[in-house]
Scaffold this motif. Structure first.
Motif, PDB file in Angstrom:
ATOM      1  N   ILE A 112      -2.176 -23.133  -5.993  1.00  0.00           N
ATOM      2  CA  ILE A 112      -0.815 -22.963  -6.513  1.00  0.00           C
ATOM      3  C   ILE A 112      -0.781 -22.606  -8.003  1.00  0.00           C
ATOM      4  O   ILE A 112       0.136 -21.926  -8.456  1.00  0.00           O
ATOM      5  N   ASP A 113      -1.787 -23.006  -8.763  1.00  0.00           N
ATOM      6  CA  ASP A 113      -1.812 -22.694 -10.196  1.00  0.00           C
ATOM      7  C   ASP A 113      -2.276 -21.271 -10.488  1.00  0.00           C
ATOM      8  O   ASP A 113      -2.235 -20.830 -11.632  1.00  0.00           O
ATOM      9  N   GLU A 114      -2.699 -20.552  -9.462  1.00  0.00           N
ATOM     10  CA  GLU A 114      -3.224 -19.198  -9.642  1.00  0.00           C
ATOM     11  C   GLU A 114      -2.261 -18.107  -9.184  1.00  0.00           C
ATOM     12  O   GLU A 114      -2.586 -16.930  -9.261  1.00  0.00           O
ATOM     13  N   VAL A 115      -1.094 -18.485  -8.666  1.00  0.00           N
ATOM     14  CA  VAL A 115      -0.183 -17.488  -8.087  1.00  0.00           C
ATOM     15  C   VAL A 115       1.014 -17.214  -8.994  1.00  0.00           C
ATOM     16  O   VAL A 115       1.343 -18.010  -9.871  1.00  0.00           O
ATOM     17  N   ASP A 116       1.659 -16.059  -8.736  1.00  0.00           N
ATOM     18  CA  ASP A 116       2.834 -15.655  -9.501  1.00  0.00           C
ATOM     19  C   ASP A 116       4.140 -15.995  -8.791  1.00  0.00           C
ATOM     20  O   ASP A 116       5.205 -15.919  -9.395  1.00  0.00           O
ATOM     21  N   LEU A 117       4.036 -16.345  -7.497  1.00  0.00           N
ATOM     22  CA  LEU A 117       5.225 -16.615  -6.694  1.00  0.00           C
ATOM     23  C   LEU A 117       4.817 -17.392  -5.458  1.00  0.00           C
ATOM     24  O   LEU A 117       3.756 -17.148  -4.891  1.00  0.00           O
ATOM     25  N   VAL A 118       5.693 -18.318  -5.029  1.00  0.00           N
ATOM     26  CA  VAL A 118       5.483 -19.034  -3.776  1.00  0.00           C
ATOM     27  C   VAL A 118       6.687 -18.775  -2.880  1.00  0.00           C
ATOM     28  O   VAL A 118       7.835 -18.997  -3.292  1.00  0.00           O
ATOM     29  N   LEU A 119       6.412 -18.276  -1.683  1.00  0.00           N
ATOM     30  CA  LEU A 119       7.452 -18.066  -0.679  1.00  0.00           C
ATOM     31  C   LEU A 119       7.198 -19.016   0.488  1.00  0.00           C
ATOM     32  O   LEU A 119       6.062 -19.125   0.952  1.00  0.00           O
ATOM     33  N   LEU A 120       8.247 -19.679   0.927  1.00  0.00           N
ATOM     34  CA  LEU A 120       8.117 -20.608   2.046  1.00  0.00           C
ATOM     35  C   LEU A 120       8.668 -19.982   3.315  1.00  0.00           C
ATOM     36  O   LEU A 120       9.743 -19.358   3.282  1.00  0.00           O
ATOM     37  N   GLY A 121       7.944 -20.160   4.418  1.00  0.00           N
ATOM     38  CA  GLY A 121       8.467 -19.745   5.708  1.00  0.00           C
ATOM     39  C   GLY A 121       9.688 -20.583   6.025  1.00  0.00           C
ATOM     40  O   GLY A 121       9.759 -21.761   5.631  1.00  0.00           O
ATOM     41  N   PRO A 122      10.658 -20.011   6.739  1.00  0.00           N
ATOM     42  CA  PRO A 122      11.880 -20.763   7.054  1.00  0.00           C
ATOM     43  C   PRO A 122      11.617 -22.080   7.780  1.00  0.00           C
ATOM     44  O   PRO A 122      12.357 -23.041   7.608  1.00  0.00           O
ATOM     45  N   GLN A 123      10.540 -22.136   8.547  1.00  0.00           N
ATOM     46  CA  GLN A 123      10.227 -23.348   9.305  1.00  0.00           C
ATOM     47  C   GLN A 123       9.773 -24.505   8.418  1.00  0.00           C
ATOM     48  O   GLN A 123       9.732 -25.642   8.869  1.00  0.00           O
ATOM     49  N   VAL A 124       9.446 -24.228   7.165  1.00  0.00           N
ATOM     50  CA  VAL A 124       9.037 -25.294   6.244  1.00  0.00           C
ATOM     51  C   VAL A 124       9.970 -25.385   5.032  1.00  0.00           C
ATOM     52  O   VAL A 124       9.593 -25.915   3.994  1.00  0.00           O
ATOM     53  N   ARG A 125      11.187 -24.882   5.173  1.00  0.00           N
ATOM     54  CA  ARG A 125      12.148 -24.920   4.055  1.00  0.00           C
ATOM     55  C   ARG A 125      12.374 -26.331   3.543  1.00  0.00           C
ATOM     56  O   ARG A 125      12.650 -26.534   2.376  1.00  0.00           O
ATOM     57  N   TYR A 126      12.224 -27.311   4.427  1.00  0.00           N
ATOM     58  CA  TYR A 126      12.416 -28.712   4.031  1.00  0.00           C
ATOM     59  C   TYR A 126      11.358 -29.166   3.015  1.00  0.00           C
ATOM     60  O   TYR A 126      11.527 -30.208   2.369  1.00  0.00           O
ATOM     61  N   GLN A 127      10.294 -28.393   2.831  1.00  0.00           N
ATOM     62  CA  GLN A 127       9.240 -28.771   1.889  1.00  0.00           C
ATOM     63  C   GLN A 127       9.410 -28.106   0.518  1.00  0.00           C
ATOM     64  O   GLN A 127       8.548 -28.227  -0.345  1.00  0.00           O
ATOM     65  N   LYS A 128      10.533 -27.425   0.315  1.00  0.00           N
ATOM     66  CA  LYS A 128      10.742 -26.717  -0.949  1.00  0.00           C
ATOM     67  C   LYS A 128      10.674 -27.661  -2.150  1.00  0.00           C
ATOM     68  O   LYS A 128      10.058 -27.342  -3.159  1.00  0.00           O
ATOM     69  N   LYS A 129      11.278 -28.823  -2.037  1.00  0.00           N
ATOM     70  CA  LYS A 129      11.264 -29.785  -3.147  1.00  0.00           C
ATOM     71  C   LYS A 129       9.826 -30.171  -3.519  1.00  0.00           C
ATOM     72  O   LYS A 129       9.477 -30.267  -4.690  1.00  0.00           O
ATOM     73  N   GLN A 130       9.008 -30.364  -2.493  1.00  0.00           N
ATOM     74  CA  GLN A 130       7.609 -30.727  -2.712  1.00  0.00           C
ATOM     75  C   GLN A 130       6.866 -29.588  -3.423  1.00  0.00           C
ATOM     76  O   GLN A 130       6.106 -29.827  -4.365  1.00  0.00           O
ATOM     77  N   VAL A 131       7.105 -28.352  -3.006  1.00  0.00           N
ATOM     78  CA  VAL A 131       6.453 -27.204  -3.632  1.00  0.00           C
ATOM     79  C   VAL A 131       6.971 -27.024  -5.061  1.00  0.00           C
ATOM     80  O   VAL A 131       6.201 -26.746  -5.982  1.00  0.00           O
ATOM     81  N   ASP A 132       8.285 -27.189  -5.251  1.00  0.00           N
ATOM     82  CA  ASP A 132       8.854 -27.110  -6.602  1.00  0.00           C
ATOM     83  C   ASP A 132       8.145 -28.084  -7.543  1.00  0.00           C
ATOM     84  O   ASP A 132       7.850 -27.746  -8.689  1.00  0.00           O
TER      85      ASP A 132
ATOM     86  N   LYS B 268       0.838  -1.202   0.000  1.00  0.00           N
ATOM     87  CA  LYS B 268       0.000   0.000   0.000  1.00  0.00           C
ATOM     88  C   LYS B 268       0.873   1.253   0.000  1.00  0.00           C
ATOM     89  O   LYS B 268       0.626   2.196  -0.745  1.00  0.00           O
ATOM     90  N   ASN B 269       1.932   1.244   0.827  1.00  0.00           N
ATOM     91  CA  ASN B 269       2.850   2.387   0.889  1.00  0.00           C
ATOM     92  C   ASN B 269       3.575   2.608  -0.436  1.00  0.00           C
ATOM     93  O   ASN B 269       3.935   3.734  -0.767  1.00  0.00           O
ATOM     94  N   ARG B 270       3.789   1.537  -1.183  1.00  0.00           N
ATOM     95  CA  ARG B 270       4.462   1.623  -2.490  1.00  0.00           C
ATOM     96  C   ARG B 270       3.489   1.958  -3.619  1.00  0.00           C
ATOM     97  O   ARG B 270       3.902   2.184  -4.749  1.00  0.00           O
ATOM     98  N   GLY B 271       2.200   1.887  -3.327  1.00  0.00           N
ATOM     99  CA  GLY B 271       1.200   2.100  -4.372  1.00  0.00           C
ATOM    100  C   GLY B 271       1.037   0.890  -5.274  1.00  0.00           C
ATOM    101  O   GLY B 271       0.615   1.009  -6.423  1.00  0.00           O
ATOM    102  N   GLU B 272       1.377  -0.288  -4.761  1.00  0.00           N
ATOM    103  CA  GLU B 272       1.285  -1.535  -5.539  1.00  0.00           C
ATOM    104  C   GLU B 272       0.037  -2.307  -5.131  1.00  0.00           C
ATOM    105  O   GLU B 272      -0.318  -2.352  -3.958  1.00  0.00           O
ATOM    106  N   GLU B 273      -0.610  -2.910  -6.111  1.00  0.00           N
ATOM    107  CA  GLU B 273      -1.730  -3.796  -5.821  1.00  0.00           C
ATOM    108  C   GLU B 273      -1.218  -5.226  -5.876  1.00  0.00           C
ATOM    109  O   GLU B 273      -0.630  -5.640  -6.869  1.00  0.00           O
ATOM    110  N   VAL B 274      -1.445  -5.949  -4.794  1.00  0.00           N
ATOM    111  CA  VAL B 274      -0.965  -7.319  -4.714  1.00  0.00           C
ATOM    112  C   VAL B 274      -1.930  -8.126  -3.857  1.00  0.00           C
ATOM    113  O   VAL B 274      -2.576  -7.591  -2.959  1.00  0.00           O
ATOM    114  N   GLU B 275      -2.059  -9.391  -4.200  1.00  0.00           N
ATOM    115  CA  GLU B 275      -2.884 -10.299  -3.411  1.00  0.00           C
ATOM    116  C   GLU B 275      -1.929 -11.293  -2.754  1.00  0.00           C
ATOM    117  O   GLU B 275      -1.120 -11.924  -3.440  1.00  0.00           O
ATOM    118  N   ILE B 276      -2.017 -11.417  -1.433  1.00  0.00           N
ATOM    119  CA  ILE B 276      -1.109 -12.293  -0.698  1.00  0.00           C
ATOM    120  C   ILE B 276      -1.929 -13.201   0.208  1.00  0.00           C
ATOM    121  O   ILE B 276      -2.793 -12.733   0.940  1.00  0.00           O
TER     122      ILE B 276
END
Length: 101
Positions: free
Chosen positions: A46-66, A26-34
């Motif tokens: 997952i098929d509707e998003v432009d980016l997936v960010l993982l919390g550090p506590q679930v980094r071990y699931q990156k391969k699964q998300v990939d 909002k401060n940047r004047g950007e519209e984003v859905e999170i």
């Protein structure tokens, strides 16, 4: 409008980060859905998003998300310090870097 998915364990602390990121946008004047979802629910959007960010506590699931995104969008683990301090501006900035290539 860009759509960002944060994948987490239960969604509690990540929901706080979502609010900080939305405030930064909002401060940047950007519209984003999170959205913040546990890995068990991520597949439904997952098929509707432009980016997936993982919390550090679930980094071990990156391969699964990939494997879920099949290279369609970037997947990255949120930097530990930015997550720990709930630095919505920093995480949002990195998200836009990844989305815009």
């Amino acid at each position: 409008m860009k759509k960002i998915l944060l994948v987490c364990a239960a969604g509690m602390s990540t929901s706080l980060l979502v609010n900080k990121m939305l405030e930064a946008a909002k401060n940047r004047g950007e519209e984003v859905e999170i959205a913040a979802l546990p890995i068990s629910e991520a597949k439904s959007v997952i098929d509707e998003v432009d980016l997936v960010l993982l919390g550090p506590q679930v980094r071990y699931q990156k391969k699964q998300v990939d494997s879920m995104v099949k290279g369609r969008v970037p997947v990255e683990v949120i930097e530990m310090r930015a997550y720990g301090t709930m630095d919505g501006e920093k995480v949002l900035g990195r998200a836009f870097e990844l989305i815009n290539g």
